[in-house]
Design a protein around this motif. Structure first.
Motif, PDB file in Angstrom:
ATOM      1  N   SER A 139       2.295  -0.397  -6.427  1.00 33.44           N
ATOM      2  CA  SER A 139       3.563  -0.128  -5.750  1.00 33.44           C
ATOM      3  C   SER A 139       3.495   1.086  -4.834  1.00 33.44           C
ATOM      4  O   SER A 139       4.445   1.377  -4.113  1.00 33.44           O
ATOM      5  CB  SER A 139       4.671   0.074  -6.788  1.00 33.44           C
ATOM      6  N   GLU A 140       2.382   1.824  -4.866  1.00 31.22           N
ATOM      7  CA  GLU A 140       2.224   2.957  -3.963  1.00 31.22           C
ATOM      8  C   GLU A 140       0.745   3.159  -3.682  1.00 31.22           C
ATOM      9  O   GLU A 140      -0.123   2.668  -4.416  1.00 31.22           O
ATOM     10  CB  GLU A 140       2.834   4.222  -4.562  1.00 31.22           C
ATOM     11  N   LEU A 141       0.486   3.879  -2.600  1.00 29.70           N
ATOM     12  CA  LEU A 141      -0.892   4.156  -2.217  1.00 29.70           C
ATOM     13  C   LEU A 141      -0.976   5.624  -1.810  1.00 29.70           C
ATOM     14  O   LEU A 141      -0.404   6.044  -0.800  1.00 29.70           O
ATOM     15  CB  LEU A 141      -1.331   3.251  -1.057  1.00 29.70           C
ATOM     16  N   ALA A 142      -1.666   6.404  -2.630  1.00 30.93           N
ATOM     17  CA  ALA A 142      -1.753   7.841  -2.403  1.00 30.93           C
ATOM     18  C   ALA A 142      -2.543   8.155  -1.143  1.00 30.93           C
ATOM     19  O   ALA A 142      -3.347   7.349  -0.664  1.00 30.93           O
ATOM     20  CB  ALA A 142      -2.408   8.508  -3.611  1.00 30.93           C
ATOM     21  N   ALA A 143      -2.296   9.343  -0.617  1.00 33.12           N
ATOM     22  CA  ALA A 143      -3.031   9.790   0.561  1.00 33.12           C
ATOM     23  C   ALA A 143      -4.525   9.781   0.268  1.00 33.12           C
ATOM     24  O   ALA A 143      -4.974  10.241  -0.781  1.00 33.12           O
ATOM     25  CB  ALA A 143      -2.578  11.191   0.959  1.00 33.12           C
ATOM     26  N   GLY A 144      -5.296   9.193   1.174  1.00 32.24           N
ATOM     27  CA  GLY A 144      -6.744   9.138   1.025  1.00 32.24           C
ATOM     28  C   GLY A 144      -7.238   8.020   0.137  1.00 32.24           C
ATOM     29  O   GLY A 144      -8.447   7.821   0.014  1.00 32.24           O
ATOM     30  N   THR A 164       2.104   9.960   0.441  1.00 39.68           N
ATOM     31  CA  THR A 164       1.945   8.754  -0.362  1.00 39.68           C
ATOM     32  C   THR A 164       2.798   7.628   0.213  1.00 39.68           C
ATOM     33  O   THR A 164       3.976   7.828   0.520  1.00 39.68           O
ATOM     34  CB  THR A 164       2.362   9.006  -1.816  1.00 39.68           C
ATOM     35  N   ALA A 165       2.188   6.453   0.373  1.00 38.63           N
ATOM     36  CA  ALA A 165       2.935   5.276   0.807  1.00 38.63           C
ATOM     37  C   ALA A 165       3.665   4.738  -0.413  1.00 38.63           C
ATOM     38  O   ALA A 165       3.049   4.193  -1.326  1.00 38.63           O
ATOM     39  CB  ALA A 165       1.992   4.228   1.380  1.00 38.63           C
ATOM     40  N   LYS A 166       4.982   4.921  -0.437  1.00 40.59           N
ATOM     41  CA  LYS A 166       5.741   4.586  -1.634  1.00 40.59           C
ATOM     42  C   LYS A 166       7.179   4.248  -1.265  1.00 40.59           C
ATOM     43  O   LYS A 166       7.821   5.035  -0.564  1.00 40.59           O
ATOM     44  CB  LYS A 166       5.712   5.768  -2.596  1.00 40.59           C
TER      45      LYS A 166
END
Length: 413
Positions: free
Chosen positions: A130-135, A101-103
């Motif tokens: 505020s975050e971007l989960a995998a996929g 996760t991009a966090k």
């Protein structure tokens, strides 16, 4: 022999044990420089997957390790030409192709003309948080609002926590602020001056579009009388302005003033057009004065009294005629209006020695000579009547009343 064989067996066993111990020692020594667990220290969770920077590409939930965010518009985005005072929008798409996760996910902008639509991240219509989960994927809405007539640039930068597999991502932003249509009128106002009521004056007005886009729906309301477009309709006979005025181009309107009466006339012509953002209107002041008509005045008191004149004699008087009007007096005719015993000296206008002719200019003067020759004792009255036309074509007259008395010569002694 038996002992010998036992010795040999013991030596052979020693060699095998020693050899094995040496090999084992080598194995142990080989592991002394790394983890005691025997796994590669770059393998963060022991699954044997190592990323390009020596960290676990899978990472742990809640960290940015293993996040690999892709951003659209790899070559950047150019908003092109955008009118000053307006906004162009573009959406950037983010996708996390990694396993982590991009966090926290951070997107920042540089360049004063660039902002998130609506003012705050991720912009109106944007979906990133505020975050971007995998996929997962999301959008960021970025606006370009130029405030000056110039080419400008900026950046969009994407960051996530401790970093991304591919590093921070930057997209270049570019755009050009252009000016709305701006029509300039030359001259800014039109003064037709003093114009005869019998004629018309014409003026040409030039419109120039100094903006960067076409002026659309260009129109001018027909002015009220005594002003007009030449020929009655926009742009006036010989004019070139129509519904569209291209950027950098000029066109003309031909306007007229035909006064029907004397005095000042003034009006405002309304010009309007669409500048690419909104409608604009601009006033064009028109003014002019109708010249006063010709006006002849005859000198002397009213009435002019020749006094007592002896029967059989002749008295004469020179009258001065002055044009106090604003037009030339034309077709002046003084042959009517004189009854006996009054006459123009010599029998015809303006009388012998007089200087008046059929035309008298503005402010000019001339003379006429009138005689009084009573044939009997009596009082006599008459009028000098000068008929003339002003330049507007109207017939006008000027008068002077005459009186006189015929008396016996003996009465004058």
């Amino acid at each position: 022999m038996v002992g010998m064989r036992g010795h040999e067996r013991g030596e052979s066993m020693f060699k095998r044990v020693f050899f094995r111990g040496w090999v084992l020692g080598l194995v142990v020594l080989a592991g002394c420089g790394g983890s005691s667990s025997g796994t590669d220290p770059r393998d963060g969770n022991g699954d044997g997957v190592i990323d390009d920077r020596g960290t676990d590409t899978r990472g742990d939930a809640g960290s940015s390790e293993g996040a690999a965010v892709e951003v659209s518009d790899a070559s950047g985005f150019n908003y092109g030409s955008t009118l000053i005072g307006t906004t162009a929008e573009h959406r950037f798409f983010l996708h996390n192709r990694g396993t982590g996760t991009a966090k926290p996910l951070e997107v920042t902008l540089t360049g004063a003309s660039f902002s998130f639509v609506g003012g705050t991240f991720p912009g109106v219509g944007g979906t990133c948080g505020s975050e971007l989960a995998a996929g997962a994927s999301c959008q960021v809405a970025v606006a370009f609002t130029p405030s000056e007539r110039a080419s400008v640039s900026g950046t969009l930068k994407v960051q996530a926590g401790n970093g991304l597999v591919d590093g921070d991502i930057v997209r270049t932003l570019a755009g050009k602020g252009i000016a709305p249509a701006l029509v300039v009128v030359e001259p800014a106002s039109v003064d037709f001056g003093v114009v005869s009521r019998a004629s018309s004056a014409w003026r040409t007005v030039t419109l120039t579009n100094t903006g960067d886009v076409d002026a659309l729906q260009l129109s001018a309301r027909t002015p009220p009388a005594p002003f007009s477009f030449k020929g009655g309709y926009q742009p006036g006979t010989g004019g070139t302005c129509w519904i569209t005025l291209a950027a950098g181009e000029s066109c003309t309107l031909v306007l007229g003033f035909s006064p029907g009466e004397e005095g000042l006339a003034k009006t405002t012509l309304s010009l309007s057009y669409e500048d690419g953002v909104s409608f604009r209107s601009m006033p064009l002041v028109l003014s002019g004065s109708g010249r006063p008509p010709a006006k002849l005045s005859i000198s002397g008191p009213e009435p002019f009294d020749f006094g007592a004149v002896a029967i059989g004699t002749v008295a004469e008087h020179t009258f001065t005629v002055t044009n106090t009007g604003g037009e030339d007096a034309i077709n002046i005719n003084g042959r009517s209006g004189l009854d006996e015993p009054y006459a123009f000296k010599g029998g015809s206008f303006p009388g012998t020695g007089g200087t008046c002719a059929t035309r008298l200019g503005v402010g000019a003067s001339c003379t006429m000579v009138v005689t009084f020759a009573p044939a009997r004792a009596d009082s006599f009255g008459a009028y000098i009547t000068l008929l003339y036309m002003d330049a507007a074509g109207g017939m006008v007259s000027a008068y002077r009343e005459l009186t006189g008395t015929g008396v016996s010569p003996l009465e004058l002694r």
